[in-house]
Design an enzyme around this catalytic site. Sequence first.
Site, mmCIF file in Angstrom:
data_model
loop_
_atom_site.group_PDB
_atom_site.id
_atom_site.type_symbol
_atom_site.label_atom_id
_atom_site.label_comp_id
_atom_site.label_asym_id
_atom_site.label_seq_id
_atom_site.Cartn_x
_atom_site.Cartn_y
_atom_site.Cartn_z
ATOM 1 N N GLU A 1 -72.443 14.925 62.018
ATOM 2 C CA GLU A 1 -73.315 16.318 61.882
ATOM 3 C C GLU A 1 -74.192 15.031 63.060
ATOM 4 O O GLU A 1 -74.327 15.136 63.774
ATOM 5 C CB GLU A 1 -73.722 16.773 61.056
ATOM 6 C CG GLU A 1 -73.641 17.696 60.532
ATOM 7 C CD GLU A 1 -73.091 18.677 61.394
ATOM 8 O OE1 GLU A 1 -73.428 18.656 62.606
ATOM 9 O OE2 GLU A 1 -71.786 19.475 61.427
ATOM 10 N N TYR B 1 -81.355 21.535 62.281
ATOM 11 C CA TYR B 1 -80.133 22.104 62.220
ATOM 12 C C TYR B 1 -79.182 20.813 61.394
ATOM 13 O O TYR B 1 -78.048 21.422 60.358
ATOM 14 C CB TYR B 1 -79.878 21.370 63.338
ATOM 15 C CG TYR B 1 -78.046 21.851 63.824
ATOM 16 C CD1 TYR B 1 -77.315 22.928 63.613
ATOM 17 C CD2 TYR B 1 -77.242 20.547 64.053
ATOM 18 C CE1 TYR B 1 -75.629 22.537 63.587
ATOM 19 C CE2 TYR B 1 -76.223 20.590 63.776
ATOM 20 C CZ TYR B 1 -75.558 21.946 63.474
ATOM 21 O OH TYR B 1 -74.070 21.737 63.640
ATOM 22 N N ASP C 1 -77.456 26.060 65.743
ATOM 23 C CA ASP C 1 -76.205 24.786 66.988
ATOM 24 C C ASP C 1 -75.776 25.296 68.371
ATOM 25 O O ASP C 1 -76.043 26.283 68.530
ATOM 26 C CB ASP C 1 -75.184 23.899 66.794
ATOM 27 C CG ASP C 1 -74.222 24.277 66.753
ATOM 28 O OD1 ASP C 1 -73.812 25.465 67.432
ATOM 29 O OD2 ASP C 1 -72.857 23.907 67.165
#
Length: 308
Positions: free
Chosen positions: A35, A118, A136
Amino acid sequence: MEFLHRRITGWFAETARDLPWRDPGCGAWGVLVSEIMLQQTPVVRVLPVWEEWLKRWPTPAGLAAEPAGEAVRNWGRLGYPRRALRLHAAATAIVENHNGRVPDTYTELLALPGVGSYTAAAVAAFAYGRRETVVDTNIRRVHARLVAGAALPAPALTAAEMRLAASLLPDDDAASVRWNAAVMELGALVCTARAPKCADCPVKDSCAWRAAGEPPPSYVPKGQAWHGTDRQVRGAVMAVLRLADAPVPAEMFLQPPADLGFAPEGIGVPLAALHRLNSAPEQLERAMSGLLTDGLAEIHDGGYRLPA
């Protein structure tokens, strides 16, 4: 709503890319690394670096035990190398505060250095199966077109977008995880920013943007310049430091090797590439000063090196 869930997750089940961080055996650390690496960086560039990273540091403890400079060195050319420092800091916090295990709740993940809302939501969802609202750029774009009828989402994430994303999230934990992953994939592969492949979209007949006649965006997205910028010079300096096994004197950055009367061993190629940029001395000094300020470089024995 159930129709959208069924169509998009069904499409995902048939067409999803086989990515290693999606493997059930990957683990939360691999998901967290992916990520952070994937922020503003395409999958094709992340894959080889992610694989090498996990081979060298299969656990947070392994990374935390090494100097931060090694994280920066192995970040390679992914760009935005401050992410490597943040990941090293997160690994250290995981070892110190969570016994070496990536925490499994949004709140605990958000408390890690360098982890934003996020990333915390994504790791909680994709690594631990939590029901979290993951938003996102790709998800925002799908929601904007499919539901709001806009060509692009707002330039910055809004509270209204978060409310919309939350309202679309299935109630079931497992279904919500599949939904997040599926919408993200749809945005990455089909509902792209510049040339959406509407013919391949599983919900094209329900798309508000298509129904409205595909109106153009209300603003022109600004691309990020590269050539001639401080970012390019910083990247060239970092390329030298990554290959250096000793502090690099400042004069090597400021003067071509030929002017110095010798060829520096090991760093000659990236150093020559730096000088081919023909950067003004003040730009080079500004870029190097910025690297020191950001903690990506340090001065040691009169030269520049990666942080210890």
